[in-house]
Design a protein around this motif. Structure first.
Motif, PDB file in Angstrom:
ATOM      1  N   GLY A 110      71.792 -29.950   0.334  1.00  0.00           N
ATOM      2  CA  GLY A 110      71.635 -28.861   1.296  1.00  0.00           C
ATOM      3  C   GLY A 110      72.320 -29.239   2.601  1.00  0.00           C
ATOM      4  N   ALA A 111      72.898 -28.240   3.259  1.00  0.00           N
ATOM      5  CA  ALA A 111      73.651 -28.506   4.492  1.00  0.00           C
ATOM      6  C   ALA A 111      73.340 -27.441   5.542  1.00  0.00           C
ATOM      7  N   GLY A 112      72.103 -26.943   5.516  1.00  0.00           N
ATOM      8  CA  GLY A 112      71.706 -25.908   6.477  1.00  0.00           C
ATOM      9  C   GLY A 112      71.338 -26.502   7.830  1.00  0.00           C
ATOM     10  N   ASN A 164      73.215 -44.515   6.545  1.00  0.00           N
ATOM     11  CA  ASN A 164      74.483 -44.028   6.008  1.00  0.00           C
ATOM     12  C   ASN A 164      74.262 -42.779   5.162  1.00  0.00           C
ATOM     13  N   ILE A 165      74.878 -41.675   5.585  1.00  0.00           N
ATOM     14  CA  ILE A 165      74.817 -40.471   4.743  1.00  0.00           C
ATOM     15  C   ILE A 165      75.939 -40.608   3.718  1.00  0.00           C
ATOM     16  N   GLN A 166      75.551 -40.953   2.514  1.00  0.00           N
ATOM     17  CA  GLN A 166      76.517 -41.313   1.472  1.00  0.00           C
ATOM     18  C   GLN A 166      77.242 -40.088   0.918  1.00  0.00           C
ATOM     19  N   GLN A 167      76.529 -38.952   0.847  1.00  0.00           N
ATOM     20  CA  GLN A 167      77.105 -37.756   0.221  1.00  0.00           C
ATOM     21  C   GLN A 167      76.317 -36.520   0.683  1.00  0.00           C
ATOM     22  N   VAL A 168      77.024 -35.396   0.731  1.00  0.00           N
ATOM     23  CA  VAL A 168      76.365 -34.127   1.055  1.00  0.00           C
ATOM     24  C   VAL A 168      76.678 -33.119  -0.037  1.00  0.00           C
ATOM     25  N   TYR A 169      75.616 -32.559  -0.646  1.00  0.00           N
ATOM     26  CA  TYR A 169      75.807 -31.473  -1.601  1.00  0.00           C
ATOM     27  C   TYR A 169      75.436 -30.153  -0.942  1.00  0.00           C
ATOM     28  N   SER A 170      76.273 -29.142  -1.155  1.00  0.00           N
ATOM     29  CA  SER A 170      75.841 -27.778  -0.863  1.00  0.00           C
ATOM     30  C   SER A 170      76.468 -26.872  -1.907  1.00  0.00           C
ATOM     31  N   ARG A 171      75.749 -25.815  -2.291  1.00  0.00           N
ATOM     32  CA  ARG A 171      76.271 -24.816  -3.216  1.00  0.00           C
ATOM     33  C   ARG A 171      77.603 -24.276  -2.686  1.00  0.00           C
ATOM     34  N   THR A 172      77.649 -24.120  -1.343  1.00  0.00           N
ATOM     35  CA  THR A 172      78.867 -23.616  -0.699  1.00  0.00           C
ATOM     36  C   THR A 172      79.726 -24.805  -0.275  1.00  0.00           C
ATOM     37  N   SER A 187      82.325 -25.121   1.643  1.00  0.00           N
ATOM     38  CA  SER A 187      82.672 -25.249   3.065  1.00  0.00           C
ATOM     39  C   SER A 187      81.492 -25.800   3.877  1.00  0.00           C
ATOM     40  N   SER A 188      80.263 -25.437   3.502  1.00  0.00           N
ATOM     41  CA  SER A 188      79.096 -25.975   4.207  1.00  0.00           C
ATOM     42  C   SER A 188      78.950 -27.462   3.950  1.00  0.00           C
ATOM     43  N   ALA A 189      79.140 -27.868   2.698  1.00  0.00           N
ATOM     44  CA  ALA A 189      79.071 -29.290   2.360  1.00  0.00           C
ATOM     45  C   ALA A 189      80.124 -30.071   3.155  1.00  0.00           C
ATOM     46  N   GLN A 190      81.332 -29.526   3.182  1.00  0.00           N
ATOM     47  CA  GLN A 190      82.437 -30.159   3.934  1.00  0.00           C
ATOM     48  C   GLN A 190      82.089 -30.284   5.420  1.00  0.00           C
ATOM     49  N   GLU A 191      81.549 -29.206   5.957  1.00  0.00           N
ATOM     50  CA  GLU A 191      81.286 -29.175   7.405  1.00  0.00           C
ATOM     51  C   GLU A 191      80.286 -30.256   7.807  1.00  0.00           C
ATOM     52  N   LEU A 192      79.183 -30.351   7.052  1.00  0.00           N
ATOM     53  CA  LEU A 192      78.199 -31.389   7.384  1.00  0.00           C
ATOM     54  C   LEU A 192      78.752 -32.786   7.087  1.00  0.00           C
ATOM     55  N   ALA A 193      79.448 -32.929   5.950  1.00  0.00           N
ATOM     56  CA  ALA A 193      80.014 -34.244   5.580  1.00  0.00           C
ATOM     57  C   ALA A 193      80.921 -34.770   6.697  1.00  0.00           C
ATOM     58  N   LYS A 194      81.711 -33.860   7.261  1.00  0.00           N
ATOM     59  CA  LYS A 194      82.628 -34.238   8.339  1.00  0.00           C
ATOM     60  C   LYS A 194      81.837 -34.747   9.558  1.00  0.00           C
TER      61      LYS A 194
END
Lengths: 254, 254
Positions: free
Chosen positions: B7-9, B25-33, B35-42
């Motif tokens: 989740g990346a809300g 360390n945030i190792q990975q971010v999953y989001s259904r969307t 672009s949301s996953a990318q945005e938080l991962a960045k």
């Protein structure tokens, strides 16, 4: 400038104390209850009476700060004089004074007043009204000595302002009271809720309330909404929960 | 310690950003969307995926911060592993994880999260739960690095806490929204209401909500109440006004 207070409740007390700090003279305090009149008179170095017919007739300003229902009879019984008569009520038009006195108006501080709460009066918006230009200007000058936010507003608009005060203060406070009651039953301290209460109030300084909304109602998460309604015991509260949730959802769609 | 976010809300973003400040360390971010996953991962210098089956299996902690309704299928589809699985939902019991994974619990920050709002995480109460003592202790240590207010609370009690969050935050915010709507129609700026909103929130730091109450409903001033109901156009709002006023009066009598 000499001021008489008709009423010695929370608003009257806060306002009278503030005015004395800015070198206004509180000449007399009337209250139906003698002890209340005495208490406020003592605070502002004034004289007390509980007989409306004995109110001085030589003051400059008369501020009525009493229950709405008490206002008509007090106005009718008070000795007529040449002062400027003002009331502090949100939902009563200024012309309640019409026919009784020549100079009248309204001084409505838009705040909630509790005993023993220190308030920064400079931040409190004061809405004023008078039946002639000179008195509006006089009233504005008086209010600007205690507040930076003084606005002329006609009675028709003031009643809507008062209505929003009920929603944003009294009803908000009741949401806090409902929460406290639920937390008490679960032995969770009310203090736990304070960061959320503060952030909710703080948010609307920079976001509109509609932008700031979160939670199950705006997502219309019917699972959570139904679970919450099931958790609530009081049927009236179930109804309040359900109605506000539907209203949040409706407002968000439109 | 390596953490994966499912989740990346808004809540996920605030929590992930805060954890990285404390050398998690945030190792990975999953989001259904994607672009949301990318945005938080960045934001947290991490990797993104939008495929739940591609979530890493070697992390220490998995934090599910998604819509309640999305939780069951995500838990079922995610590759099983030896990490501690947590969710952040107020009204979902921890045993939603039961049968899927051995180690699980809840990390529930009791706050409202909006985009671009800076929050002091140290002040945010975090309510935790785990299905074994070691993980409860681990979870407590993690949370104490970001907040001073960490409490173990079972799911049955957490649901009541969540309910009070809806009353004291979402419904309060809706009272602000209703007020804004009324003021807009009268061309009165919403800022006018902010001192009242702030004082109403501030009061309950030192008075109980019941002691703090003011206004026509607690006085049961039926004149003002009826005037206000007449001023409101929307029948749903009339009903909300009337129900809350009655409830304030009832609570005060009892």
């Amino acid at each position: 400038m000499n001021i008489v207070f008709i009423g010695a409740g929370k608003l009257a007390t806060h306002l009278a104390v503030e005015l004395t700090k800015h070198s206004f003279n509180i000449q007399q305090v009337y209250s139906r209850t003698d002890s209340s009149a005495q208490e406020l008179a003592k605070k502002v170095n004034s004289r007390a009476t509980s007989d409306i017919k004995k109110v001085d007739t030589n003051a400059d300003i008369y501020i009525f700060s009493v229950k709405d229902s008490a206002l008509p009879s007090l106005i009718a019984e008070m000795p007529v004089n040449n002062g400027l008569w003002l009331h502090t009520a949100g939902s009563i038009t200024s012309d309640i004074f019409k026919g009784h006195v020549d100079r009248y108006g309204v001084l409505y501080p838009f705040q909630t007043f509790s005993k023993d709460r220190q308030l920064n009066f400079r931040e409190i918006p004061i809405f004023i009204e008078a039946n002639n230009k000179n008195d509006l200007s006089l009233l504005e000058n008086i209010c600007l000595q205690i507040s930076d936010k003084v606005y002329a507003l006609p009675s028709e608009k003031r009643q809507y302002l008062h209505l929003t005060g009920v929603f944003a203060c009294n009803f908000v406070n009741h949401m806090y009271a409902i929460s406290q009651h639920i937390l008490e039953k679960e032995n969770i301290p009310f203090e736990t809720l304070l960061p959320l209460i503060d952030e909710t109030a703080s948010k609307v300084h920079s976001l509109s309330p509609q932008e700031a909304q979160t939670g199950p109602a705006i997502r219309y998460d019917e699972n959570v909404i139904q679970k919450h309604i099931d958790l609530i015991e009081d049927p009236d509260l179930k109804e309040i929960y359900s109605l506000i949730s539907k209203n949040i959802h409706k407002t968000n769609k439109s």
